[in-house]
Write a protein that holds these residues in place. Structure first.
Motif, short mmCIF file in Angstrom:
data_model
loop_
_atom_site.label_atom_id
_atom_site.label_comp_id
_atom_site.label_asym_id
_atom_site.label_seq_id
_atom_site.Cartn_x
_atom_site.Cartn_y
_atom_site.Cartn_z
N SER A 182 1.15 4.02 -2.99
CA SER A 182 0.86 5.43 -2.72
C SER A 182 2.04 6.34 -3.05
N ALA A 189 -7.86 -0.53 -0.42
CA ALA A 189 -9.09 -0.71 -1.21
C ALA A 189 -9.17 0.35 -2.32
N ALA A 190 -8.79 1.58 -2.01
CA ALA A 190 -8.82 2.65 -3.01
C ALA A 190 -7.82 2.40 -4.13
N LEU A 191 -6.72 1.70 -3.81
CA LEU A 191 -5.69 1.42 -4.80
C LEU A 191 -5.88 0.07 -5.50
N GLY A 192 -6.87 -0.69 -5.05
CA GLY A 192 -7.07 -2.02 -5.61
C GLY A 192 -6.07 -3.05 -5.08
N ARG A 240 -8.30 0.77 4.12
CA ARG A 240 -9.06 1.69 3.27
C ARG A 240 -8.21 2.20 2.11
N THR A 241 -6.95 2.51 2.38
CA THR A 241 -6.08 2.99 1.30
C THR A 241 -5.83 1.89 0.29
N TYR A 266 -6.56 2.22 8.35
CA TYR A 266 -6.09 3.16 7.32
C TYR A 266 -5.45 2.39 6.16
N VAL A 300 0.84 -1.20 0.00
CA VAL A 300 0.00 0.00 0.00
C VAL A 300 0.87 1.26 0.00
N ARG A 320 -7.36 -6.10 7.39
CA ARG A 320 -8.83 -6.05 7.49
C ARG A 320 -9.32 -6.90 8.65
#
Length: 298
Positions: A223, A273-276, A270-271, A267, A219, A283
Motif C-alpha cells: 500500500s 485481497a485488493a492488492l493480490g 480485505r486490503t 482490514y 500489505v 483471514r
C-alpha cells in the motif's frame, strides 16, 4: 482547555482522567451506566501507583461537546460515521478533532462525515473499565498525532498533563504499526481469553504471531506505507511490558459485544485481497472471532 471525549470508554476515560488531573475541564460523553456513576461520585482513576476520584462532567449526549476546544474521538470503529453525524451540529468552528481509534482509516472516514480536518492519532495505552465510572490503567499512554494548525498547542497541553505526545509526519506509519500490534495480539488473546503474558508463553504462539506480522507488513508495503523495520521486535516485546493486559477484542467478546475485528485483521485481509496479497493467518483469525460473535448472539 475545555476538552470533550466522544465515546469515553477505557481509552477515552484514561486520557480524560489525565487531563482532568492537570486542571482541564473535561466532559465525558459515554454510556448511561458510566454517566450515573460519575455523577454520583466522580471518575475513579486507578493506576499501579495510586487510585483517586476526579471531578468530570459526564453525559450521554453529543451536545456535551459544545464550545469544546478539543474533541477526542474514541468510539468503536464500526460507529464512526454515526457518531460523527451526532457530533457535527455541536462542534465549535475552531475545535480540534483528534481521532483516537483502532484501525488506520477512521480519521479519513470521520473527516468525510464532518467535512473538516481530523487529526489522525496513534494511541498506545493499556486500560480497561473496571466498573461503571472506574477506569484502570495497566501501562503506557503515549500518543502520536498528525501535523495540523492546532497540533503543537494540543501536544503541549497533553505533555503538561503527563501524556507523552509526539507530532509525526508519518502518523500513517504509526497507525499501521499499531494495527500490526493489534492484529498480532487482539484475536489471539481473545479466543482463549488469556492476557498477553500467558498467551505468548504458549508453544507455537510466537511463530503464529510472526506469520501475522509478515502478512501485515506485506500489505502495508504493498500500500506504499512506511513502517519501521523493527516492528516484529516491537510486537514480540510488548507482552513483557503488559503481561496482565487483555485486548479490547477479548473484553468485547467477554461482554457479548461486537468487536472491531473487521477494522483490524479483517482490514488487512480485505486490503491484501485488493492488492493480490495472500493473508491466510489474518483471514482465519477474522473468521474465528466472527464465529464467536455469532455464537454469543444465540
Amino acid at each position: 482547555m475545555k476538552i470533550a471525549i466522544m465515546g469515553a470508554g477505557a481509552v477515552g476515560c484514561y486520557y480524560g482522567a489525565m487531563l482532568a488531573r492537570a486542571g482541564h475541564a473535561v466532559t465525558l460523553i459515554t454510556r448511561p451506566q458510566h454517566v450515573r456513576a460519575i455523577e454520583e461520585r466522580g471518575l475513579v482513576f486507578e493506576t499501579r501507583a495510586f487510585t483517586e476520584t476526579l471531578s468530570a462532567e459526564a453525559t450521554t449526549e453529543a451536545a456535551g461537546m459544545t464550545a469544546a476546544d478539543a474533541v477526542l474521538f474514541c468510539v468503536k470503529s464500526g460507529d464512526t460515521e454515526q457518531a460523527g453525524r451526532e457530533m457535527a451540529p455541536y462542534l465549535d468552528a475552531e475545535a480540534a478533532v483528534l481521532c483516537l481509534q483502532n484501525g488506520v482509516d477512521n480519521a479519513e472516514r470521520l473527516q468525510a462525515v464532518l467535512g473538516r480536518p481530523v487529526l489522525p492519532t496513534a494511541v498506545y495505552v493499556a486500560s480497561e473499565m473496571a466498573g461503571p465510572g472506574h477506569v484502570r490503567h495497566h501501562g503506557r499512554g503515549e500518543l502520536v498525532i498528525g501535523p495540523g494548525p492546532s497540533s503543537a498547542t494540543i501536544a503541549d497541553a497533553f505533555r503538561q498533563a503527563g501524556i507523552k505526545t509526539e507530532i509525526s509526519d508519518n502518523v500513517v506509519g504509526a497507525l499501521w504499526t499499531k494495527l500490526i500490534v493489534n492484529c498480532a495480539y487482539n484475536a489471539l488473546s481473545a479466543i482463549p481469553q488469556l492476557p498477553y503474558g500467558r498467551m505468548i508463553a504458549v508453544d507455537g504462539v510466537r511463530a503464529c504471531m510472526a506469520d501475522i506480522v509478515a502478512e501485515c507488513l506485506a500489505v502495508a508495503r504493498g500500500s506504499g506505507i512506511r513502517v519501521d523495520d523493527d516492528v516484529l521486535d516491537v510486537v514480540m516485546g510488548l507482552a513483557a511490558g503488559m503481561p496482565d493486559q487483555s485486548s479490547s477484542t477479548a473484553q468485547d467478546l467477554a461482554r457479548g459485544k461486537t468487536t472491531e475485528i473487521d477494522h483490524l485483521n479483517g482490514y488487512v485481509m480485505r486490503t491484501g485481497a485488493a492488492l493480490g496479497i495472500a493473508t491466510p493467518a489474518n483471514r482465519l483469525l477474522t473468521a474465528i472471532v466472527k464465529l464467536m460473535e455469532e455464537s454469543a448472539r444465540t
